[in-house]
Motif scaffolding. Sequence first.
Motif, PDB file in Angstrom:
ATOM      1  N   ARG A  89      -0.943 -25.175  22.746  1.00 54.35           N
ATOM      2  CA  ARG A  89      -1.769 -25.590  23.891  1.00 54.35           C
ATOM      3  C   ARG A  89      -2.604 -26.815  23.522  1.00 54.35           C
ATOM      4  NH1 ARG A  89      -7.043 -22.055  24.491  1.00 54.35           N
ATOM      5  NH2 ARG A  89      -7.718 -21.929  22.330  1.00 54.35           N
ATOM      6  N   GLY A  90      -3.071 -27.507  24.551  1.00 51.62           N
ATOM      7  CA  GLY A  90      -3.859 -28.710  24.315  1.00 51.62           C
ATOM      8  C   GLY A  90      -5.326 -28.412  24.119  1.00 51.62           C
ATOM      9  N   ILE A  91      -5.696 -28.039  22.916  1.00 51.57           N
ATOM     10  CA  ILE A  91      -7.107 -27.730  22.654  1.00 51.57           C
ATOM     11  C   ILE A  91      -7.977 -28.970  22.782  1.00 51.57           C
ATOM     12  CG2 ILE A  91      -6.601 -25.756  21.189  1.00 51.57           C
ATOM     13  CD1 ILE A  91      -6.970 -27.501  18.760  1.00 51.57           C
ATOM     14  N   CYS A  92      -7.356 -30.148  22.834  1.00 51.61           N
ATOM     15  CA  CYS A  92      -8.113 -31.394  22.975  1.00 51.61           C
ATOM     16  C   CYS A  92      -8.696 -31.549  24.373  1.00 51.61           C
ATOM     17  CB  CYS A  92      -7.214 -32.588  22.649  1.00 51.61           C
ATOM     18  SG  CYS A  92      -5.553 -32.457  23.330  1.00 51.61           S
ATOM     19  N   HIS A  93      -8.209 -30.796  25.354  1.00 48.77           N
ATOM     20  CA  HIS A  93      -8.757 -30.904  26.705  1.00 48.77           C
ATOM     21  C   HIS A  93      -9.069 -29.526  27.283  1.00 48.77           C
ATOM     22  CE1 HIS A  93      -4.798 -29.669  28.153  1.00 48.77           C
ATOM     23  NE2 HIS A  93      -4.282 -30.600  27.392  1.00 48.77           N
ATOM     24  N   GLY A  94      -9.427 -28.590  26.435  1.00 45.23           N
ATOM     25  CA  GLY A  94      -9.842 -27.281  26.910  1.00 45.23           C
ATOM     26  C   GLY A  94      -8.830 -26.178  26.684  1.00 45.23           C
ATOM     27  N   GLY A  95      -7.576 -26.553  26.381  1.00 43.31           N
ATOM     28  CA  GLY A  95      -6.571 -25.554  26.073  1.00 43.31           C
ATOM     29  C   GLY A  95      -6.175 -24.686  27.242  1.00 43.31           C
ATOM     30  N   ASP A  96      -6.253 -25.237  28.473  1.00 46.28           N
ATOM     31  CA  ASP A  96      -5.953 -24.429  29.646  1.00 46.28           C
ATOM     32  C   ASP A  96      -4.463 -24.350  29.959  1.00 46.28           C
ATOM     33  OD1 ASP A  96      -5.924 -27.108  30.197  1.00 46.28           O
ATOM     34  OD2 ASP A  96      -6.697 -26.914  32.228  1.00 46.28           O
ATOM     35  N   SER A  97      -3.650 -25.186  29.323  1.00 41.33           N
ATOM     36  CA  SER A  97      -2.213 -25.208  29.620  1.00 41.33           C
ATOM     37  C   SER A  97      -1.408 -24.969  28.349  1.00 41.33           C
ATOM     38  CB  SER A  97      -1.815 -26.556  30.224  1.00 41.33           C
ATOM     39  OG  SER A  97      -2.541 -26.824  31.408  1.00 41.33           O
ATOM     40  N   PRO A  98      -0.481 -24.003  28.378  1.00 39.40           N
ATOM     41  CA  PRO A  98       0.349 -23.765  27.184  1.00 39.40           C
ATOM     42  C   PRO A  98       1.415 -24.835  27.024  1.00 39.40           C
ATOM     43  CG  PRO A  98       1.055 -22.356  28.992  1.00 39.40           C
ATOM     44  CD  PRO A  98      -0.186 -23.069  29.473  1.00 39.40           C
ATOM     45  N   ASP A  99       1.901 -24.993  25.813  1.00 40.44           N
ATOM     46  CA  ASP A  99       3.006 -25.916  25.513  1.00 40.44           C
ATOM     47  C   ASP A  99       2.694 -27.366  25.872  1.00 40.44           C
ATOM     48  OD1 ASP A  99       4.258 -23.651  24.729  1.00 40.44           O
ATOM     49  OD2 ASP A  99       5.706 -23.584  26.371  1.00 40.44           O
ATOM     50  N   HIS A 127       1.004 -34.105  26.069  1.00 37.71           N
ATOM     51  CA  HIS A 127       1.475 -34.635  27.350  1.00 37.71           C
ATOM     52  C   HIS A 127       0.325 -34.840  28.338  1.00 37.71           C
ATOM     53  CE1 HIS A 127       5.775 -34.241  26.443  1.00 37.71           C
ATOM     54  NE2 HIS A 127       5.403 -33.184  25.741  1.00 37.71           N
ATOM     55  N   LYS A 128      -0.729 -34.082  28.218  1.00 35.47           N
ATOM     56  CA  LYS A 128      -1.843 -34.233  29.148  1.00 35.47           C
ATOM     57  C   LYS A 128      -2.747 -35.398  28.757  1.00 35.47           C
ATOM     58  CE  LYS A 128      -4.785 -31.337  31.986  1.00 35.47           C
ATOM     59  NZ  LYS A 128      -5.152 -29.937  32.315  1.00 35.47           N
ATOM     60  N   CYS A 129      -2.890 -35.624  27.463  1.00 31.46           N
ATOM     61  CA  CYS A 129      -3.724 -36.739  26.993  1.00 31.46           C
ATOM     62  C   CYS A 129      -2.919 -38.022  26.821  1.00 31.46           C
ATOM     63  CB  CYS A 129      -4.382 -36.391  25.661  1.00 31.46           C
ATOM     64  SG  CYS A 129      -5.553 -35.025  25.755  1.00 31.46           S
ATOM     65  N   ASP A 130      -1.591 -37.931  26.926  1.00 31.35           N
ATOM     66  CA  ASP A 130      -0.706 -39.089  26.780  1.00 31.35           C
ATOM     67  C   ASP A 130      -0.900 -39.755  25.420  1.00 31.35           C
ATOM     68  OD1 ASP A 130       1.259 -40.837  27.529  1.00 31.35           O
ATOM     69  OD2 ASP A 130      -0.081 -42.206  28.569  1.00 31.35           O
ATOM     70  N   GLY A 131      -0.872 -38.955  24.370  1.00 30.53           N
ATOM     71  CA  GLY A 131      -1.046 -39.486  23.018  1.00 30.53           C
ATOM     72  C   GLY A 131      -1.377 -38.361  22.059  1.00 30.53           C
ATOM     73  N   ASN A 132      -1.986 -38.709  20.926  1.00 30.19           N
ATOM     74  CA  ASN A 132      -2.317 -37.658  19.959  1.00 30.19           C
ATOM     75  C   ASN A 132      -3.719 -37.780  19.388  1.00 30.19           C
ATOM     76  OD1 ASN A 132      -2.239 -39.733  18.109  1.00 30.19           O
ATOM     77  ND2 ASN A 132      -0.647 -38.852  16.812  1.00 30.19           N
ATOM     78  N   ALA A 133      -4.441 -38.855  19.739  1.00 27.87           N
ATOM     79  CA  ALA A 133      -5.740 -39.107  19.107  1.00 27.87           C
ATOM     80  C   ALA A 133      -6.722 -37.967  19.341  1.00 27.87           C
ATOM     81  CB  ALA A 133      -6.326 -40.424  19.624  1.00 27.87           C
ATOM     82  N   ASP A 134      -6.818 -37.468  20.572  1.00 28.47           N
ATOM     83  CA  ASP A 134      -7.773 -36.404  20.871  1.00 28.47           C
ATOM     84  C   ASP A 134      -7.380 -35.090  20.193  1.00 28.47           C
ATOM     85  OD1 ASP A 134      -9.239 -38.141  22.395  1.00 28.47           O
ATOM     86  OD2 ASP A 134      -8.338 -37.546  24.294  1.00 28.47           O
ATOM     87  N   ASP A 188      -7.134 -43.776  28.927  1.00 34.75           N
ATOM     88  CA  ASP A 188      -6.854 -42.989  30.124  1.00 34.75           C
ATOM     89  C   ASP A 188      -8.081 -42.203  30.542  1.00 34.75           C
ATOM     90  OD1 ASP A 188      -7.064 -40.768  28.468  1.00 34.75           O
ATOM     91  OD2 ASP A 188      -4.924 -40.364  28.420  1.00 34.75           O
ATOM     92  N   GLU A 189      -7.906 -41.311  31.523  1.00 31.50           N
ATOM     93  CA  GLU A 189      -9.027 -40.545  32.062  1.00 31.50           C
ATOM     94  C   GLU A 189      -9.734 -39.701  31.013  1.00 31.50           C
ATOM     95  OE1 GLU A 189      -5.945 -41.137  35.319  1.00 31.50           O
ATOM     96  OE2 GLU A 189      -5.974 -40.709  33.169  1.00 31.50           O
ATOM     97  N   ASN A 190      -8.998 -39.318  29.965  1.00 31.31           N
ATOM     98  CA  ASN A 190      -9.566 -38.469  28.911  1.00 31.31           C
ATOM     99  C   ASN A 190     -10.055 -39.251  27.706  1.00 31.31           C
ATOM    100  OD1 ASN A 190      -8.900 -35.900  30.237  1.00 31.31           O
ATOM    101  ND2 ASN A 190      -6.778 -36.503  29.860  1.00 31.31           N
ATOM    102  N   GLY A 191      -9.984 -40.578  27.784  1.00 30.89           N
ATOM    103  CA  GLY A 191     -10.454 -41.406  26.682  1.00 30.89           C
ATOM    104  C   GLY A 191      -9.415 -41.724  25.635  1.00 30.89           C
ATOM    105  N   ALA A 192      -8.177 -41.227  25.801  1.00 35.22           N
ATOM    106  CA  ALA A 192      -7.119 -41.518  24.838  1.00 35.22           C
ATOM    107  C   ALA A 192      -6.602 -42.942  25.048  1.00 35.22           C
ATOM    108  CB  ALA A 192      -5.975 -40.518  24.987  1.00 35.22           C
ATOM    109  N   VAL A 193      -6.266 -43.606  23.950  1.00 38.30           N
ATOM    110  CA  VAL A 193      -5.792 -44.991  24.035  1.00 38.30           C
ATOM    111  C   VAL A 193      -4.381 -45.025  24.624  1.00 38.30           C
ATOM    112  CG1 VAL A 193      -5.202 -47.061  22.732  1.00 38.30           C
ATOM    113  CG2 VAL A 193      -7.213 -45.723  22.088  1.00 38.30           C
TER     114      VAL A 193
END
Length: 286
Positions: A31-41, A58-65, A112-117
């Motif tokens: 899950r994406g713990i970088c944006h709250g972990g609300d979505s699996p995979d 996929h939600k942050c469109d990158g890996n930095a967060d 992007d909206e989440n601050g990822a480059v």
Amino acid sequence: MTDTIAFNRLADLLRDMGEPTRYSGGALRTRGICHGGDSPDTVAARRGNNNNVVIYCHKCDGNADFLAAIGWTEADTYDEPLERRPDRPADDTWIPCRDRGHKRVAQYLYRDENGAVVHGVTRCDHKCFAQWRPDNTTKSGRRWSLNDKEGNRLVRLVPFRLPELLKAKVDDQVMFICEGEKDALALVDNGLTATCNAGGAGKWTAEHARHLEGMDVTVFADRDDAGRAHAEHVVETLTGVARSIYVVQALSGKDAADHFAAGHKVYEFVQVWAPVPHPGDPAVTA
């Protein structure tokens, strides 16, 4: 295929953190713990080709967060410390025109909206502009192209300073649109909120404009033919999208940076056009 050391280290770390993981499609998914972990995979980690693990959210469109959330840096994604290449200094000041003696003087990050480059733009002392996109499969961490070999764009179109733009929308602030990053930052340095598109005049699109829906917008037009054409195009994309649109120019000089360099103030912009006046403008309500 044998898993890389970094791949195994990531799997062990997520297990120790109590994060759910599963293998699917040749990737370790979590899950994406970088944006709250609300979505699996949301995050996929695959074996790289350079003794590394390639991580993508996929939600942050990158890996930095995601890397920040697990306490890693880009170096941790490799089995061994990266070799230092003479053409890719660790301080990332390398630019494509360096072989001509040019030096980088500025770097602008598009987030992007989440601050990822999403991508970056560098400017050199000879006014060369080069765009790059993050790519953790390379030792430099970037690719100096936003398109594939067929010319298809590989990254999103986002306006400069998108997170700040979205905050300005919530705060009901006027958003200035300039022709370039230097001018946008000149406005920011003087207490205003500003954005632009990458690539200069003629590169603004409806995709950029959609982020300004319902906002009060002031377009800062450069004082030349290209600047006027650019401003007219920006107005066209914002008509029916923004709440109000005004167009201004510098009191002296060509652009916003020139305006402030000459010692002028924010209240001294020259209004040249009001294609969509604010509903509360006395000239409209009178």
